[in-house]
Write a protein that holds these residues in place. Structure first.
Motif, PDB file in Angstrom:
ATOM      1  N   GLY A 400      -7.722  18.920  43.424  1.00 55.04           N
ATOM      2  CA  GLY A 400      -7.835  20.289  42.938  1.00 55.04           C
ATOM      3  C   GLY A 400      -6.501  20.848  42.514  1.00 55.04           C
ATOM      4  N   THR A 401      -5.442  20.512  43.234  1.00 55.82           N
ATOM      5  CA  THR A 401      -4.096  20.947  42.854  1.00 55.82           C
ATOM      6  C   THR A 401      -3.701  20.353  41.507  1.00 55.82           C
ATOM      7  OG1 THR A 401      -3.490  21.067  45.194  1.00 55.82           O
ATOM      8  CG2 THR A 401      -1.692  21.032  43.593  1.00 55.82           C
ATOM      9  N   ALA A 402      -3.984  19.075  41.317  1.00 58.25           N
ATOM     10  CA  ALA A 402      -3.675  18.431  40.033  1.00 58.25           C
ATOM     11  C   ALA A 402      -4.477  19.058  38.894  1.00 58.25           C
ATOM     12  CB  ALA A 402      -3.955  16.928  40.122  1.00 58.25           C
ATOM     13  N   LEU A 403      -5.740  19.417  39.154  1.00 58.48           N
ATOM     14  CA  LEU A 403      -6.561  20.071  38.130  1.00 58.48           C
ATOM     15  C   LEU A 403      -5.967  21.422  37.749  1.00 58.48           C
ATOM     16  CD1 LEU A 403     -10.314  19.472  39.061  1.00 58.48           C
ATOM     17  CD2 LEU A 403      -9.173  18.857  36.926  1.00 58.48           C
ATOM     18  N   ALA A 404      -5.596  22.220  38.772  1.00 63.34           N
ATOM     19  CA  ALA A 404      -5.009  23.527  38.493  1.00 63.34           C
ATOM     20  C   ALA A 404      -3.724  23.373  37.690  1.00 63.34           C
ATOM     21  CB  ALA A 404      -4.741  24.266  39.805  1.00 63.34           C
ATOM     22  N   ASP A 559       1.656  11.658  42.844  1.00 63.87           N
ATOM     23  CA  ASP A 559       2.868  12.341  43.303  1.00 63.87           C
ATOM     24  C   ASP A 559       2.527  13.404  44.344  1.00 63.87           C
ATOM     25  OD1 ASP A 559       4.330  10.775  41.585  1.00 63.87           O
ATOM     26  OD2 ASP A 559       4.539  12.320  40.039  1.00 63.87           O
ATOM     27  N   ILE A 560       1.437  14.107  44.135  1.00 66.68           N
ATOM     28  CA  ILE A 560       1.019  15.141  45.085  1.00 66.68           C
ATOM     29  C   ILE A 560       0.670  14.504  46.431  1.00 66.68           C
ATOM     30  CG2 ILE A 560      -0.816  16.813  45.602  1.00 66.68           C
ATOM     31  CD1 ILE A 560      -0.822  17.478  42.582  1.00 66.68           C
ATOM     32  N   ALA A 563       3.877  13.740  48.262  1.00 68.77           N
ATOM     33  CA  ALA A 563       4.539  14.963  48.726  1.00 68.77           C
ATOM     34  C   ALA A 563       3.818  15.559  49.928  1.00 68.77           C
ATOM     35  CB  ALA A 563       4.601  15.975  47.583  1.00 68.77           C
ATOM     36  N   VAL A 564       2.499  15.536  49.912  1.00 73.79           N
ATOM     37  CA  VAL A 564       1.713  16.097  51.016  1.00 73.79           C
ATOM     38  C   VAL A 564       1.892  15.259  52.278  1.00 73.79           C
ATOM     39  CG1 VAL A 564      -0.664  16.449  51.825  1.00 73.79           C
ATOM     40  CG2 VAL A 564       0.035  17.271  49.561  1.00 73.79           C
ATOM     41  N   ALA A 565       1.948  13.948  52.134  1.00 75.26           N
ATOM     42  CA  ALA A 565       2.163  13.088  53.298  1.00 75.26           C
ATOM     43  C   ALA A 565       3.512  13.371  53.943  1.00 75.26           C
ATOM     44  CB  ALA A 565       2.071  11.616  52.885  1.00 75.26           C
ATOM     45  N   ALA A 566       4.514  13.668  53.133  1.00 81.28           N
ATOM     46  CA  ALA A 566       5.852  13.939  53.655  1.00 81.28           C
ATOM     47  C   ALA A 566       5.938  15.330  54.271  1.00 81.28           C
ATOM     48  CB  ALA A 566       6.877  13.789  52.538  1.00 81.28           C
ATOM     49  N   ARG A 567       5.300  16.329  53.623  1.00 77.27           N
ATOM     50  CA  ARG A 567       5.373  17.701  54.133  1.00 77.27           C
ATOM     51  C   ARG A 567       4.078  18.423  53.780  1.00 77.27           C
ATOM     52  NH1 ARG A 567       8.087  22.718  52.608  1.00 77.27           N
ATOM     53  NH2 ARG A 567       8.761  21.776  50.653  1.00 77.27           N
ATOM     54  N   PRO A 568       3.098  18.422  54.681  1.00 75.95           N
ATOM     55  CA  PRO A 568       1.772  18.989  54.375  1.00 75.95           C
ATOM     56  C   PRO A 568       1.792  20.482  54.098  1.00 75.95           C
ATOM     57  CG  PRO A 568       1.693  17.591  56.330  1.00 75.95           C
ATOM     58  CD  PRO A 568       3.130  17.783  56.005  1.00 75.95           C
ATOM     59  N   LEU A 575       4.262  22.031  44.280  1.00 80.90           N
ATOM     60  CA  LEU A 575       3.614  20.785  43.870  1.00 80.90           C
ATOM     61  C   LEU A 575       3.235  20.802  42.396  1.00 80.90           C
ATOM     62  CD1 LEU A 575       1.176  20.317  46.886  1.00 80.90           C
ATOM     63  CD2 LEU A 575       3.290  19.051  46.452  1.00 80.90           C
ATOM     64  N   ALA A 576       3.392  21.967  41.752  1.00 79.80           N
ATOM     65  CA  ALA A 576       2.901  22.118  40.383  1.00 79.80           C
ATOM     66  C   ALA A 576       3.814  21.442  39.378  1.00 79.80           C
ATOM     67  CB  ALA A 576       2.757  23.600  40.042  1.00 79.80           C
ATOM     68  N   GLN A 577       3.195  20.875  38.384  1.00 74.00           N
ATOM     69  CA  GLN A 577       3.886  20.430  37.189  1.00 74.00           C
ATOM     70  C   GLN A 577       3.665  21.497  36.117  1.00 74.00           C
ATOM     71  OE1 GLN A 577       5.728  17.839  36.732  1.00 74.00           O
ATOM     72  NE2 GLN A 577       5.334  16.563  38.521  1.00 74.00           N
TER      73      GLN A 577
END
Length: 709
Positions: A400-404, A559-560, A563-568, A575-577
């Protein structure tokens, strides 16, 4: 850094949950000088306080193989998934002597809440559901709503392979061909769907299911052992792909194809492909279980007739019963839920297409392979555990983050396939049950990822508790603007396959990944949770999006995840591109940008107004909300509605409109004088006719299908 352990503890063996993953709650705390992370400190166990809680908790512990649970422990956070939820519903129902709908497990995932729900059911003195009546002599059944829509598509485009559902299995070990074929024949005898054909209805318009007593089953065998070893795999894949790309006629049973390829004495490949009219993704799980049990029994010399319990209902029973259920109180309750949920949701924006598309252009499915290594998969699973989520929820939140990011808007709608087996008795039945529900979210930049995932959990749980309504009924609860835009932007499918049978008797079983070219949605991510990590495909409509766009979207998703695994707790804004990333990727291929299609706001012409009135009556919407550039299917229409409108419009317009034009054309085009009908799916209805917003050919008719389940 997230992969570096802080402590190492030696154990004789790791405690496991029933789905094969480590039972982390049963692990001893490490002896460390530093205090443990607050999220790792388990809450004090709350013991059952009454008999109902005691019985419910005992069943949960049995299903999860997890002792000493608390009444406030969440079933899904401790390793439960949809299959185990079905088992839990059956066992709780048996324990308390009632029919417990599967959705109640999602609504009340703790023993405390489930016991309270059971008390409410018992106090009301009513059963929530009536069991599906079984007819052992059934030879005919109506088509379900989804089957009717699919049959309509078959009529428009005979010879399509979009509804082939293939699977390819590598079997390692000594294979007895005669016993293997005997096991397959017994599966066909057990499952009515594998002996079903779709034929014209008797003394009525439309179609029906004909269930034959026997079918001719042939298992083609091809020995590739004569080829050089280095060429066998490629030749097997070529031959299997040829079968996958061959249409299946639907008027004669069986509606499946199979083949067996021998690579050497210890390695065979089994291909099984059914037509979607009688099959869905979860039917494969039933096939795996039954073939594993039956073949193992035959090899051991057991009686095949007693190896598996008889099914209590059939797919034909379900089809006959569904119409009555849709008229009942439970279906009305689910309509009310979706009407309220959609009223609170915004109208979605779609990801802009890379290339201009004309009406009548078919969708061409392509894919980007996706593989997440086991180390990152386990790190994400750990994130889920520590934040009271499931891995499915974490992955969908990242999607969902990637979609946004790609769309440039926070409003996100994700189509989530559901198994659609409305009562637990259908868990062992093959057929076309799969449905889809929208998960509606707001990916606001200031939210942390964990807060966003928590909101997703709440919406997903509500959707799963109201998943039984066919998608066209769900769509009818939306506003006209929502129907026009679509209720979701992309599909997300996740399957935990780690519990699938890894051995069929003496044969080690593994999947062979081959891509099926059929397409029913413009964007989709199909993930499998396997022992080696996450694997799947990002599928896209190549008529709309370039390979560079698909690759950029896939990379942003990966990539997301890292990043989430490292810092949820990372904020979504971090996280946005840039929203233009996908457009930039597409522009790198020097593809011309499509000219925007202006929305028509002119008043309807007299002939358009007459046709619009028919549409409004069929779709149950205000005629004043219909525009000249609207498409019937984009407004929530389905094949049955379209056929009724076609019949009535002949009287209103004075000429017959060919049904296939309803898939391609707008109200203005259909209301005009008769036009030449496209002779093939790839031809254009009009030289300059732009396609409506939802331009995927099958996706326009079947938005709401998670076809690969």
């Amino acid at each position: 850094q997230y992969m570096l352990p802080q402590h190492v503890v030696t154990l004789p063996a790791l405690p496991l949950l029933p789905n094969g993953k480590v039972d982390r709650k049963a692990l001893p705390a490490p002896a460390a000088a530093t205090a443990p992370h607050p999220a790792a400190v388990a809450a004090a166990r709350i013991a059952p306080r009454n008999e109902r809680e005691r019985l419910v908790l005992a069943v949960m512990e049995e299903v999860l193989h997890t002792p000493d649970m608390s009444v406030v422990d969440d079933f899904f956070a401790l390793g439960g998934h949809s299959l185990l939820a079905a088992r839990l519903a059956v066992r709780i129902g048996t324990t308390f002597g009632l029919q417990l709908p599967l959705g109640k497990v999602f609504e009340a995932p703790t023993a405390e809440r489930m016991a309270a729900e059971i008390a409410r059911i018992q106090a009301s003195g009513t059963q929530l559901q009536i069991a599906i009546p079984r007819r052992s002599d059934r030879r005919s059944a109506p088509l379900t709503l989804e089957q009717q829509r699919m049959r309509f598509a078959e009529e428009l485009h005979p010879g399509t392979t979009a509804f082939n559902t293939p699977s390819v299995h590598r079997l390692t070990g000594p294979l007895d061909r005669a016993l293997f074929e005997r096991a397959l024949r017994h599966v066909v005898r057990r499952q009515d769907a594998l002996r079903t054909a779709i034929v014209p209805a008797i003394n009525a318009e439309g179609w029906r299911q004909r269930i034959d007593d026997e079918v001719v089953l042939e298992l083609p065998f091809e020995d590739l052992g004569m080829l050089p070893v280095a060429e066998r795999e490629a030749e097997m894949r070529r031959r299997a792909q040829a079968v996958i790309d061959t249409p299946i006629a639907t008027d004669a049973a069986p509606l499946f194809r199979c083949a067996l390829y021998r690579l050497d004495a210890q390695e065979h490949v089994f291909l099984f492909m059914a037509h979607h009219l009688v099959w869905d993704g979860y039917s494969f799980d039933v096939l795996y279980r039954e073939m594993a049990t039956l073949y193992a029994g035959l090899v051991a010399g057991q009686d095949v007739q007693t190896a598996l319990p008889e099914t209590t209902v059939s797919y034909g029973d379900f089809a006959a019963w569904q119409t009555r259920w849709l008229e009942g109180a439970d279906a009305a309750r689910q309509r009310d839920y979706w009407r309220a949920r959609l009223a609170a949701a915004p109208v979605l924006s779609m990801l802009a297409a890379d290339t201009p598309v004309r009406a009548g252009t078919p969708g061409e499915g392509r894919s980007e392979h996706l593989s997440v290594p086991a180390s990152l998969s386990e790190a994400l699973r750990d994130v889920a555990r520590r934040h009271n989520l499931t891995l499915n929820m974490v992955l969908m939140a990242a999607y969902g983050t990637a979609l946004a990011n790609a769309i440039g808007q926070p409003a996100v709608g994700i189509g989530m396939p559901v198994r659609g087996r409305i009562v637990p008795e259908l868990e062992d039945v093959m057929g076309f049950f799969v449905g889809l529900v929208p998960v509606l979210l707001e990916a606001r930049p200031e939210l942390s990822f964990t807060d966003f995932a928590a909101a997703l959990r709440a919406d997903m749980t509500g959707a799963l508790a109201h998943q039984d309504l066919p998608f066209q009924h769900l769509t009818q609860q939306a506003s006209t603007a929502q129907r026009r835009a679509g209720l979701y932007q992309a599909v997300f499918s996740f399957q935990d396959t780690r519990e699938r049978q890894r051995h069929w008797g003496p044969l080690a079983h593994d999947m062979v990944m081959l891509f099926q070219k059929g397409l029913t949605d413009d964007l989709g991510l199909w993930l499998l949770d396997r022992p080696t990590g996450l694997e799947g495909f990002f599928v896209y409509n190549a008529s709309l999006y370039s390979a560079a766009t698909a690759a950029a979207f896939r990379q942003n998703f990966v990539d997301i995840l890292a990043a989430v695994a490292a810092r949820p707790t990372t904020r979504l804004g971090e996280l946005a591109q840039p929203a233009a990333i996908l457009a930039q990727a597409s522009a790198a291929q020097a593809a011309p940008a499509p000219a925007p299609v202006a929305s028509t706001t002119a008043l309807l012409q007299p002939e358009q107004a007459r046709l619009a009135q028919l549409w409004a009556s069929a779709l149950d919407i205000d005629v004043n909300e219909i525009r000249p550039d609207d498409n019937f299917f984009d407004l929530g229409g389905d094949s049955l509605m379209a056929m009724r409108v076609v019949q009535h419009s002949q009287e209103v317009l004075g000429h017959r409109v060919e049904p296939r034009r309803y898939v391609f054309e707008s109200l203005a085009q259909l209301a005009a004088k008769p036009a030449a009908v496209p002779t093939a799916p790839g031809t254009l209805a009009s030289a300059d006719a732009p396609a409506p917003a939802r331009v995927g050919l099958l996706g326009r008719m079947f938005q709401g299908w998670g076809r690969k389940g």
